[in-house]
Design an enzyme around this catalytic site. Sequence first.
Site, PDB file in Angstrom:
ATOM      1  N   GLU A 149      31.144  29.962  31.822  1.00  0.00           N
ATOM      2  CA  GLU A 149      30.302  29.642  30.656  1.00  0.00           C
ATOM      3  C   GLU A 149      29.289  28.531  30.940  1.00  0.00           C
ATOM      4  O   GLU A 149      29.367  27.431  30.380  1.00  0.00           O
ATOM      5  CB  GLU A 149      31.176  29.284  29.449  1.00  0.00           C
ATOM      6  CG  GLU A 149      32.020  30.450  28.977  1.00  0.00           C
ATOM      7  CD  GLU A 149      32.754  30.178  27.660  1.00  0.00           C
ATOM      8  OE1 GLU A 149      32.957  29.001  27.320  1.00  0.00           O
ATOM      9  OE2 GLU A 149      33.114  31.156  26.980  1.00  0.00           O
ATOM     10  N   GLU A 308      36.158  37.735  28.233  1.00  0.00           N
ATOM     11  CA  GLU A 308      37.203  37.129  27.398  1.00  0.00           C
ATOM     12  C   GLU A 308      37.065  37.725  26.001  1.00  0.00           C
ATOM     13  O   GLU A 308      35.984  37.739  25.444  1.00  0.00           O
ATOM     14  CB  GLU A 308      37.022  35.607  27.308  1.00  0.00           C
ATOM     15  CG  GLU A 308      37.057  34.910  28.654  1.00  0.00           C
ATOM     16  CD  GLU A 308      36.883  33.389  28.533  1.00  0.00           C
ATOM     17  OE1 GLU A 308      36.974  32.841  27.423  1.00  0.00           O
ATOM     18  OE2 GLU A 308      36.632  32.764  29.572  1.00  0.00           O
TER      19      GLU A 308
HETATM   20  C1  GAL Z   1      36.169  30.120  26.383  1.00  0.00           C
HETATM   21  C2  GAL Z   1      36.431  29.633  27.781  1.00  0.00           C
HETATM   22  C3  GAL Z   1      37.882  29.778  28.133  1.00  0.00           C
HETATM   23  C4  GAL Z   1      38.732  29.206  27.052  1.00  0.00           C
HETATM   24  C5  GAL Z   1      38.418  29.875  25.750  1.00  0.00           C
HETATM   25  C6  GAL Z   1      39.258  29.367  24.602  1.00  0.00           C
HETATM   26  O1  GAL Z   1      34.958  29.670  25.894  1.00  0.00           O
HETATM   27  O2  GAL Z   1      35.670  30.330  28.721  1.00  0.00           O
HETATM   28  O3  GAL Z   1      38.138  29.114  29.338  1.00  0.00           O
HETATM   29  O4  GAL Z   1      38.483  27.848  26.980  1.00  0.00           O
HETATM   30  O5  GAL Z   1      37.064  29.652  25.450  1.00  0.00           O
HETATM   31  O6  GAL Z   1      38.968  28.055  24.254  1.00  0.00           O
END
Ligand code: GAL
Length: 681
Positions: A149, A308
């Site tokens: 990110e 994700e």
């Molecule tokens: C995303 C990040 C993950 C984890 C997730 C939940 O933005 O890439 O590593 O932190 O949020 O907080």
Amino acid sequence: MYMAQHPLRIGVDYYPEHRSHDLWERDAQLMQQAGFNVVRMAEFAWVNMEPEEGRYDFAWLDDSLQILANHGISAILGTPTAVMPAWVARKYPETLATMSTGHRVRWGVRKNNCFTSGAYRLLSERITRAMADHFASTPNLIGWQTDNEFGGPVCFCDTCRAEFQDWLRTRYGSASLADSTLDQLNGAWGTFFWGQRYNTWGEIQLPEDFSGHNPSLCLDWQRFNSWLNVRFQADQVHILRATCPGHFVTHNFMGLFSELNYYDLARDLDFVSWDNYPVGDAPSFKYDAATAADVMRGLKGKNFWIMEQTAGAPGWGQFGRNPRPDEIRQVAYQQLAHGADGQIWFRWDTCTAGREQYWHGLLGHDNKPLRRYHEAAQVAAEYRKLEPALANTTIKTDVAIIYDYESIWAFKIQPAYGSSLWDPSARGVNNYHNAIRRYHRALLRAGMNVDMIAPSNDLSKYKVVFAPHLYLMPDDLAVKLSEYVRNGGILVCDGRTGVKDATSLMHPRTLPGLLSDALGISIEEYEGLASDMSYGVTGTNGFTGAYTAIQYADWVTAHGAEVLAQIEEWHLENFAALTRNRYGSGYGYYAGVNVKEDAFYDALVKDVMRNAGISPVIAPPPGVEASIREGAGRQVLFLINHTEQPVTMRVPEGKSELITGTPTTGTLTLDRYGVAVILLK
Ligand code: GAL
Ligand code: ZN
């Protein structure tokens, strides 16, 4: 270059380093039983792989990759540079970013590095090269994620300042350094205001806060910071390409996040991935996830992955709502419908330690495969059935919305209008995104697919182009848009269009400047409306309905354009709220006000579609989203219920519904959060 061999990848983000070794085998078994074929790993595991400078330990990851391979699971590895090991900060303190106050951030969180630190760039290249060398021939490794990110931090250290000055010199200086003057920069930034003229590059300061500094300086600072991230990624991509030519390289973007120019960040990658967390607040139509998906697909004009995806209640210190039964599935299908060919849930287990203890994965803290796991497994099984029909399909549409980071940044620096004139928290980024949302949502409700495109894209393949709040408009862009209309395109513009030039100076012209002929209007005056103000708006000339203008009003005079809606105020009775202009063989629409009611945008979209001669394959009932993937002679319709009631609707008869494998009768009922996938041809 990477070619997808397996049309659909499905799996989880997996952190074996968070788990005791005796769980690894069972993890892989459970993943296999769920039908998963991919995991993403290691993006925060720098210290596990390089415990001290120059000493590498990949044995644990080899072990885990082997266990996964034994169960038919492939892997994507992240370069781990979003989290620096403690030894990096201790040995090379200048790798830590400096805040605008001049203080260095303290080590212990993520994304805390300076992107111009030579040490950080070198260490990042070294760990990337060590990983690439070590894993180049690991059989079940299929690709890489750069960092995690990208998006920050913005650093105010002396190196960053010096590099910024240097970057400006390449942009505005002359070819010969010896006679490089600042004339061009002084002109482009309008430094005659407040006596800001620079005599040497070294005088240029960093804008600590965007509410007081020269907007042109702020815009270049934002561009520079975006470029720093792109450069940092490019250094890694270069290494990965050289050593691992058979692997793809992607990055996990963040949807509507707009601090970086994502078109630039995407350019060096094989495809875009993104992180989608649409569950948390009260249940409602997941509009933003659809808009973001279209933005993500637009970055490279091709299908993307979800790196994700919501697997449970999200939260760090406090958590939000839990996905309801069938909602994890609905979230996945919505993205599949917009072009997601990979689908990875964040995360496998719910971690018992650290800041994200409340960010729930498919397994809970108890490690048991319960409801959420079973729902994900159901999706994986269904994906296997859908694969043949979806191979080589994507979204094809006649309708585009221009999505422009430079305009977003110009709004971030000067929101133009907001709830209160001197409110420094007036969020210009929201002004832009809300403008995008008004049209994108109306198009979704109409059952239309939308491409989100850069201003530089070819417009000729679209019958309709929306260009909301296109604040920053170099002359060649205005000419391009006018030509598009003249040649038969339908262009829809609205407030603050074409106001600024490429360095954020105001065009010294009556608005809408070079678009005046195409739009058939002129705007001599305009205003922001305080939150307790609104104007009545009434449709005319066949455009019906009564509406409410809020936030912003252009005083639009029609010069040849037809007036479709009028402002109903004593002092504005000669001014239009909405116009439509015949120009060449196209139409230029202009909406001079922000309207509160969705119905206004629904009516506008309807009028536009009628003039463009386009209609959706299916007009979905309220609360249902329709999207079509097509290619290879196939056309696949997705129907997604965003409500918590069953919805019955008319669908084409005698087609195959692919999840159930049954033929459609003339009507179809979607359960709450239900989905259907219909092979139209
Ligand atoms: C995303 C990040 C993950 C984890 C997730 C939940 O933005 O890439 O590593 O932190 O949020 O907080
Ligand atoms: Zn710095």
